[in-house]
Motif scaffolding. Structure first.
Motif, PDB file in Angstrom:
ATOM      1  N   ALA A  45       0.862  -1.182   0.000  1.00  0.00           N
ATOM      2  CA  ALA A  45       0.000   0.000   0.000  1.00  0.00           C
ATOM      3  C   ALA A  45       0.899   1.233   0.000  1.00  0.00           C
ATOM      4  N   ASP A  48      -0.194   5.623   2.106  1.00  0.00           N
ATOM      5  CA  ASP A  48       0.147   6.196   3.409  1.00  0.00           C
ATOM      6  C   ASP A  48       1.589   6.692   3.467  1.00  0.00           C
ATOM      7  N   LYS A  51       1.683   9.840   1.630  1.00  0.00           N
ATOM      8  CA  LYS A  51       1.042  10.904   2.394  1.00  0.00           C
ATOM      9  C   LYS A  51       2.010  11.464   3.452  1.00  0.00           C
ATOM     10  N   ALA A  52       2.725  10.551   4.118  1.00  0.00           N
ATOM     11  CA  ALA A  52       3.712  10.995   5.106  1.00  0.00           C
ATOM     12  C   ALA A  52       4.763  11.873   4.427  1.00  0.00           C
ATOM     13  N   GLN A  59      11.117   9.133   7.058  1.00  0.00           N
ATOM     14  CA  GLN A  59      11.566   7.898   7.712  1.00  0.00           C
ATOM     15  C   GLN A  59      10.679   6.677   7.408  1.00  0.00           C
ATOM     16  N   ILE A 104      -5.122  -8.233  15.106  1.00  0.00           N
ATOM     17  CA  ILE A 104      -4.454  -7.153  15.840  1.00  0.00           C
ATOM     18  C   ILE A 104      -5.327  -6.597  16.969  1.00  0.00           C
ATOM     19  N   ALA A 108      -9.892  -1.846  12.410  1.00  0.00           N
ATOM     20  CA  ALA A 108      -9.046  -1.259  11.367  1.00  0.00           C
ATOM     21  C   ALA A 108      -9.887  -1.168  10.104  1.00  0.00           C
ATOM     22  N   ARG A 154      -2.779  -7.346   5.297  1.00  0.00           N
ATOM     23  CA  ARG A 154      -4.200  -7.735   5.278  1.00  0.00           C
ATOM     24  C   ARG A 154      -4.415  -8.657   4.088  1.00  0.00           C
ATOM     25  N   THR A 178       0.054  -3.204   4.736  1.00  0.00           N
ATOM     26  CA  THR A 178      -0.644  -1.957   5.052  1.00  0.00           C
ATOM     27  C   THR A 178       0.241  -0.956   5.805  1.00  0.00           C
ATOM     28  N   HIS A 179       1.011  -1.447   6.769  1.00  0.00           N
ATOM     29  CA  HIS A 179       1.904  -0.560   7.506  1.00  0.00           C
ATOM     30  C   HIS A 179       2.995  -1.371   8.179  1.00  0.00           C
ATOM     31  N   GLU A 181       6.262  -1.073  11.459  1.00  0.00           N
ATOM     32  CA  GLU A 181       6.753  -0.259  12.573  1.00  0.00           C
ATOM     33  C   GLU A 181       7.759  -1.034  13.416  1.00  0.00           C
ATOM     34  N   PHE A 182       8.628  -0.293  14.102  1.00  0.00           N
ATOM     35  CA  PHE A 182       9.523  -0.880  15.093  1.00  0.00           C
ATOM     36  C   PHE A 182       8.800  -0.881  16.434  1.00  0.00           C
ATOM     37  N   VAL A 183       8.919  -1.973  17.158  1.00  0.00           N
ATOM     38  CA  VAL A 183       8.317  -2.039  18.502  1.00  0.00           C
ATOM     39  C   VAL A 183       9.335  -2.646  19.468  1.00  0.00           C
TER      40      VAL A 183
END
Lengths: 205, 133
Positions: A45, A48, A51-52, A59, A104, A108, A154, A178-179, A181-183
């Motif tokens: 996707a 997003d 858009k960022a 980043q 999750i 969503a 998804r 879809t997205h 991230e670091f966690v």
């Protein structure tokens, strides 16, 4: 006879091809959520991340290139400067995921419970950050030991594609990234996200 | 790579609340630096600097659902261009009520409110489907 008024306007940069790093690949190879030893294709996707970027946030796109696609972000001179370094060999992609969870546990979009989202966990050593200097605007950086990376997917058909229905996309993708991230990593299981039992519904592998 | 690379020409980051449709989340972060996401509950995630874990922002998850059920109905009219992010987080606290009773969660929500308040964040980016719905 009235003259037609053409609403011509100048589009800044409209005639140029986009810079390579802004040309996000449409798909990425990853592991199947059902079997770790099986590879499948996922669409990416793009909306997003773009858009960022429209708001100047680079980043997320650098993370996509370096941690989901596993490539040095193709900005000017990056390959020449970093391509032969040890850091470049430390890059890993979605294909390096070592754990997969389903669900999750939050709404969503149209999915009220987020049940059809899958989280692929990997532990990259290196990623790229924006740090302009002479010659190149990005540089590799080490991912802290207590951090893991999660890529969310998804599936198009979470219960399996209906028998008569073929994939409508040429690359045969089975879902969409879809997205990402670091966690923080779990204290007792440093390769998994912290509180993974609360975050996700079930571990697939 | 002979093409013009416009990495430098991308505007520098101006902190603002952005709604991400694919992840269905409203995100506000102060700086464009590497971050980690610390899940607080199924609605709030704090965004921390990767190097020193300083709070840089937060993310409200399942935002479309929340917007439709609470914000649009109660506050956000057609004529209104924005809502303040503080108002949104405070409203979420009211809705969640007893679920945000333990100390860790309360501190996290307070931290989000502090960030939204001190940066005076306005939300102008809403779920498009919901906005027309």
């Amino acid at each position: 006879m009235d003259k037609l008024v053409h609403p011509f306007r100048v589009i800044d940069g409209g005639g140029q091809t986009p810079a390579r790093w802004l040309d996000i690949p449409s798909a990425v190879i990853g592991r199947s959520p059902y079997r770790r030893d099986e590879n499948v294709v996922y669409r990416i996707a793009q909306h997003d991340a773009r858009k960022a970027l429209e708001h100047g946030r680079k980043q997320p796109l650098l993370d996509l290139w370096s941690v989901v696609l596993g490539e040095i972000p193709p900005v000017n001179n990056a390959l020449a400067k970093w391509g032969k370094t040890a850091e470049a060999h430390g890059l890993s992609s979605l294909l390096s995921a070592h754990a997969c969870f389903r669900g999750i546990k939050r709404p969503a979009g149209n999915d009220d419970k987020g049940f059809d989202f899958y989280a692929f966990v990997s532990k990259p050593a290196i990623f790229f950050v924006y740090d302009p200097s002479i010659g190149c605007v990005i540089k590799p950086s080490y991912v802290p030991d207590d951090v893991v990376h999660v890529t969310y997917v998804r599936l198009d058909y979470p219960e399996g594609r209906p028998a008569k229905e073929c994939s409508m996309v040429p690359n045969g993708a089975v879902g969409v990234v879809t997205h990402w991230e670091f966690v923080e990593a779990h204290r007792d299981a440093p390769n998994l996200p912290t509180n993974f039992t609360e975050r996700y519904r079930q571990q697939k592998w | 790579m002979g093409k013009i690379d416009r990495t430098n020409s991308i505007d520098s980051y101006r902190p603002c609340a952005i709604y991400y449709e694919q992840s269905d989340s409203l995100e506000y972060v102060r700086q464009d630096t590497p971050v980690i996401y610390r899940r607080i509950d199924d609605f709030l995630t704090l965004i921390l600097a990767m190097d020193n874990r300083a709070p840089l922002g937060f993310k409200l998850k399942g935002f479309r659902h929340f917007y439709l059920r609470h914000l649009k109905k109660n506050y956000h009219s057609e004529r209104q261009e924005f809502l303040t992010l503080v108002k949104i987080v405070e409203d979420a606290l009211c809705v969640l009520g007893d679920k945000v009773f333990d100390d860790e969660k309360r501190i996290a929500y307070q931290r989000a409110i502090d960030i939204a308040q001190s940066d005076n964040v306005e939300v102008r980016d809403f779920p498009s489907m919901a906005a027309h719905g």
